[in-house]
Design a protein around this motif. Structure first.
Motif, short mmCIF file in Angstrom:
data_model
loop_
_atom_site.label_atom_id
_atom_site.label_comp_id
_atom_site.label_asym_id
_atom_site.label_seq_id
_atom_site.Cartn_x
_atom_site.Cartn_y
_atom_site.Cartn_z
N MET A 1 37.96 35.19 40.91
CA MET A 1 38.71 36.81 41.14
C MET A 1 37.49 37.62 41.11
N ARG A 2 37.37 38.53 41.95
CA ARG A 2 36.34 39.67 41.99
C ARG A 2 36.53 40.45 40.68
N LYS A 3 35.53 40.69 40.20
CA LYS A 3 35.59 41.47 38.85
C LYS A 3 35.54 43.18 39.32
N PHE A 4 36.55 43.85 38.99
CA PHE A 4 36.52 45.07 39.24
C PHE A 4 35.93 46.06 38.15
N SER A 5 35.24 47.08 38.45
CA SER A 5 34.56 47.90 37.51
C SER A 5 35.61 48.92 36.96
N THR A 6 35.32 49.51 35.80
CA THR A 6 36.40 50.33 34.96
C THR A 6 36.18 51.93 35.98
N VAL A 7 37.43 52.26 36.15
CA VAL A 7 37.50 53.65 36.83
C VAL A 7 37.83 54.70 36.07
N ARG A 8 37.21 55.63 35.92
CA ARG A 8 37.60 56.81 35.31
C ARG A 8 36.90 58.21 35.84
N LYS A 9 37.20 59.14 35.35
CA LYS A 9 37.08 60.48 36.06
C LYS A 9 35.71 60.45 36.36
N SER A 10 35.43 60.86 37.72
CA SER A 10 34.08 60.89 38.25
C SER A 10 33.63 59.73 38.99
N SER A 11 34.28 58.42 38.71
CA SER A 11 33.75 57.30 39.15
C SER A 11 33.82 57.28 40.76
N TYR A 12 33.26 56.64 41.49
CA TYR A 12 33.12 56.61 42.86
C TYR A 12 33.11 55.30 43.30
N GLY A 13 33.35 55.20 44.77
CA GLY A 13 32.85 53.77 45.44
C GLY A 13 34.22 52.90 45.85
N THR A 14 34.07 51.56 45.99
CA THR A 14 34.78 50.73 46.68
C THR A 14 35.97 50.50 45.74
N ASP A 15 35.57 50.29 44.41
CA ASP A 15 36.86 49.88 43.34
C ASP A 15 37.62 51.09 43.31
N VAL A 16 37.10 52.31 43.51
CA VAL A 16 38.08 53.69 43.33
C VAL A 16 38.96 53.52 44.57
N THR A 17 38.39 53.33 45.92
CA THR A 17 39.18 53.23 46.81
C THR A 17 40.28 52.07 46.93
N VAL A 18 39.89 51.07 46.48
CA VAL A 18 40.75 49.70 46.11
C VAL A 18 42.10 50.32 45.38
N LEU A 19 41.52 50.96 44.13
CA LEU A 19 42.73 51.29 43.21
C LEU A 19 43.40 52.62 43.89
N GLN A 20 42.89 53.45 44.32
CA GLN A 20 43.77 54.61 45.11
C GLN A 20 44.59 54.14 46.00
N SER A 21 44.40 53.00 46.76
CA SER A 21 45.20 52.23 47.83
C SER A 21 46.18 51.74 47.21
N MET A 22 46.02 51.04 46.05
CA MET A 22 47.24 50.27 45.62
C MET A 22 48.19 51.17 44.84
N LEU A 23 47.69 52.12 44.27
CA LEU A 23 48.59 52.92 43.35
C LEU A 23 49.20 53.72 44.50
N ARG A 24 48.73 54.19 45.53
CA ARG A 24 49.44 54.93 46.33
C ARG A 24 50.52 54.27 47.09
N ALA A 25 50.27 52.72 47.42
CA ALA A 25 51.19 51.90 47.98
C ALA A 25 52.38 51.76 46.90
N LEU A 26 52.15 51.94 45.61
CA LEU A 26 53.18 51.87 44.64
C LEU A 26 53.80 53.17 44.39
N GLN A 27 53.20 54.07 45.33
CA GLN A 27 54.07 55.31 45.16
C GLN A 27 53.80 56.34 43.79
N TYR A 28 52.62 56.15 43.23
CA TYR A 28 52.03 56.95 42.22
C TYR A 28 51.63 58.16 43.04
#
Length: 86
Positions: free
Chosen positions: A1-28
């Protein structure tokens, strides 16, 4: 499994995009009450969704915050829970 980085305020990049996409899909939603924008930057809206995710997981008996509290960061325990790889 791909290792994702810890995301916190001001983080940016692909991992943040993946997280935002998944949380949005889950209707957060963000602090503005709207669906998350997929920006690749962890802003206040993303932090609100992260904390809501941690609260919901705690209600199901799974801790992915810090010592029973939301910590505004999405680390390894949260990624495992989100991706279903326990």
């Amino acid at each position: 499994m791909r290792k994702f980085s810890t995301v916190r305020k001001s983080s940016y990049g692909t991992d943040v995009t993946v997280l935002q996409s998944m949380l949005r899909a889950l209707q957060y939603t963000g602090a503005d009450g709207k669906a998350l924008d997929i920006t690749g930057v962890c802003d206040d809206n993303t932090v609100k969704a992260i904390n809501d995710f941690q609260t919901k997981q705690r209600a199901y008996g799974y801790e992915c915050g810090t010592n029973g509290k939301n910590d505004s960061s999405f680390g390894p325990a949260c990624w495992k829970r989100l991706l279903g790889v326990d």
